[in-house]
Design a protein around this motif. Structure first.
Motif, PDB file in Angstrom:
ATOM      1  N   ILE A 165       3.682   1.920 -37.290  1.00 10.27           N
ATOM      2  CA  ILE A 165       3.248   1.387 -35.989  1.00 10.27           C
ATOM      3  C   ILE A 165       4.235   0.324 -35.514  1.00 10.27           C
ATOM      4  CG2 ILE A 165       1.428   0.120 -34.771  1.00 10.27           C
ATOM      5  CD1 ILE A 165      -0.574   1.444 -36.693  1.00 10.27           C
ATOM      6  N   PHE A 166       4.713  -0.489 -36.437  1.00 10.27           N
ATOM      7  CA  PHE A 166       5.718  -1.502 -36.097  1.00 10.27           C
ATOM      8  C   PHE A 166       6.995  -0.837 -35.585  1.00 10.27           C
ATOM      9  CE2 PHE A 166       9.362  -4.138 -37.361  1.00 10.27           C
ATOM     10  CZ  PHE A 166       9.070  -5.312 -36.684  1.00 10.27           C
ATOM     11  N   VAL A 167       7.439   0.233 -36.260  1.00  7.50           N
ATOM     12  CA  VAL A 167       8.629   0.972 -35.825  1.00  7.50           C
ATOM     13  C   VAL A 167       8.431   1.509 -34.412  1.00  7.50           C
ATOM     14  CG1 VAL A 167      10.035   3.030 -36.251  1.00  7.50           C
ATOM     15  CG2 VAL A 167       9.354   1.578 -38.162  1.00  7.50           C
ATOM     16  N   LEU A 168       7.271   2.099 -34.153  1.00  3.25           N
ATOM     17  CA  LEU A 168       6.952   2.619 -32.823  1.00  3.25           C
ATOM     18  C   LEU A 168       7.026   1.512 -31.767  1.00  3.25           C
ATOM     19  CD1 LEU A 168       5.707   4.647 -30.774  1.00  3.25           C
ATOM     20  CD2 LEU A 168       3.469   4.015 -31.667  1.00  3.25           C
ATOM     21  N   THR A 169       6.496   0.342 -32.088  1.00  5.25           N
ATOM     22  CA  THR A 169       6.461  -0.758 -31.133  1.00  5.25           C
ATOM     23  C   THR A 169       7.857  -1.319 -30.882  1.00  5.25           C
ATOM     24  OG1 THR A 169       4.286  -1.284 -32.071  1.00  5.25           O
ATOM     25  CG2 THR A 169       5.189  -2.846 -30.514  1.00  5.25           C
ATOM     26  N   VAL A 170       8.689  -1.339 -31.907  1.00  6.28           N
ATOM     27  CA  VAL A 170      10.089  -1.748 -31.727  1.00  6.28           C
ATOM     28  C   VAL A 170      10.784  -0.810 -30.742  1.00  6.28           C
ATOM     29  CG1 VAL A 170      12.348  -1.892 -32.863  1.00  6.28           C
ATOM     30  CG2 VAL A 170      10.341  -2.908 -33.943  1.00  6.28           C
ATOM     31  N   SER A 171      10.566   0.489 -30.900  1.00  8.10           N
ATOM     32  CA  SER A 171      11.153   1.463 -29.986  1.00  8.10           C
ATOM     33  C   SER A 171      10.636   1.267 -28.562  1.00  8.10           C
ATOM     34  CB  SER A 171      10.844   2.890 -30.473  1.00  8.10           C
ATOM     35  OG  SER A 171      11.378   3.848 -29.582  1.00  8.10           O
ATOM     36  N   LEU A 172       9.349   0.992 -28.413  1.00  9.15           N
ATOM     37  CA  LEU A 172       8.786   0.730 -27.082  1.00  9.15           C
ATOM     38  C   LEU A 172       9.437  -0.502 -26.459  1.00  9.15           C
ATOM     39  CD1 LEU A 172       6.238   1.525 -25.138  1.00  9.15           C
ATOM     40  CD2 LEU A 172       5.287  -0.565 -26.088  1.00  9.15           C
TER      41      LEU A 172
END
Length: 259
Positions: A165-172
């Motif tokens: 989820i952290f990786v996804l949010t970094v990409s966002l």
């Protein structure tokens, strides 16, 4: 909230039309099945393709069920993270570049609703795909090696899921900052790789880094207990996720008003 639900439904429908609800879960399922199957059948695979002299006996130590499940976590930490970044690199940036985002926001649409609906849609796809992939690994580990209690499986699933989820949010976040999907992918992967490298080299000083979650998940599988730092790590991870979401909304609003 009705506006937000409409934006979320639009995002989910677009992912159906692009078949993401099919190929992303299938990718994670294949990644999840890979390590249990290759670990169990490795002697036969080497015997079939190794071109070894006749009479050669291949003896490979059989890994434990916990070690094989941890291999899947490591697989997700490489290929799974890559899939997530490639999946989300155009989440906002592609619509900004094409002008679609501007057309949507010309209407009385909240920027916060737009950004968080994008994040939620990608999150639902990620969690479904990750769960099915990890479940496939857990199932084959139980069949080919020995069963791992579902409680242990679920704890590892939750811990590593926070990292994804952290990786996804970094990409966002970089979607909100950059217009080029390629730049988003490169920058996001660079940040994730740096976090993993620094977290590994300075683990004594960065015990609460989100990148340590996969390490703590492995420690739980092998030792059967969670380290004392796990509570702080989970808390800081959630705080960083929320902060990145807030900064994403702020930066995206600022950039859209400037154009």
């Amino acid at each position: 909230m009705r506006q937000w639900s409409i934006l979320l439904n639009k995002e989910i429908l677009e992912m159906w039309r692009s078949f993401k609800w099919i190929w992303v879960p299938m990718t994670f399922i294949l990644l999840g099945m890979m390590d249990p199957l290759t670990s169990y059948y490795m002697p036969q695979i080497l015997d079939a393709v190794g071109d070894l002299p006749e009479g050669t006996i291949i003896e490979i130590p059989t890994p434990s069920a916990q070690e094989v499940l941890m291999m899947t976590v490591n697989q997700f930490n490489i290929m799974g993270v890559l899939v997530i970044v490639l999946l989300t690199m155009g989440l906002i940036s592609a619509e900004r570049k094409s002008g679609v985002a501007g057309m949507i926001l010309v209407k009385p649409v909240s920027v916060a609703y737009y950004v968080t609906a994008k994040w939620t849609g990608a999150l639902l796809l990620l969690l479904l795909s990750y769960f099915l992939g990890f479940l496939a690994s857990w199932y084959y580990v139980g069949i080919l090696f020995e069963p791992i209690p579902f409680g242990d499986f679920f704890i590892v699933f939750m811990l590593y899921g926070i990292w994804l989820i952290f990786v996804l949010t970094v990409s966002l976040f970089f979607n909100a900052m950059l217009k080029s999907p390629g730049a988003v992918a490169f920058t996001s992967l660079s940040v994730i790789i740096i976090l993993n490298l620094v977290g590994g080299l300075l683990s004594h000083w960065l015990k609460w880094s989100p990148s340590q979650l996969s390490v703590y998940a492995g420690s739980f599988l092998t030792l059967g207990e969670l380290p004392d730092e796990i509570t702080g790590t989970v808390l800081i991870s959630f705080i960083l996720i929320v902060m990145l979401l807030i900064f994403s909304v702020f930066i995206f609003r600022k950039k859209e008003l400037a154009t």
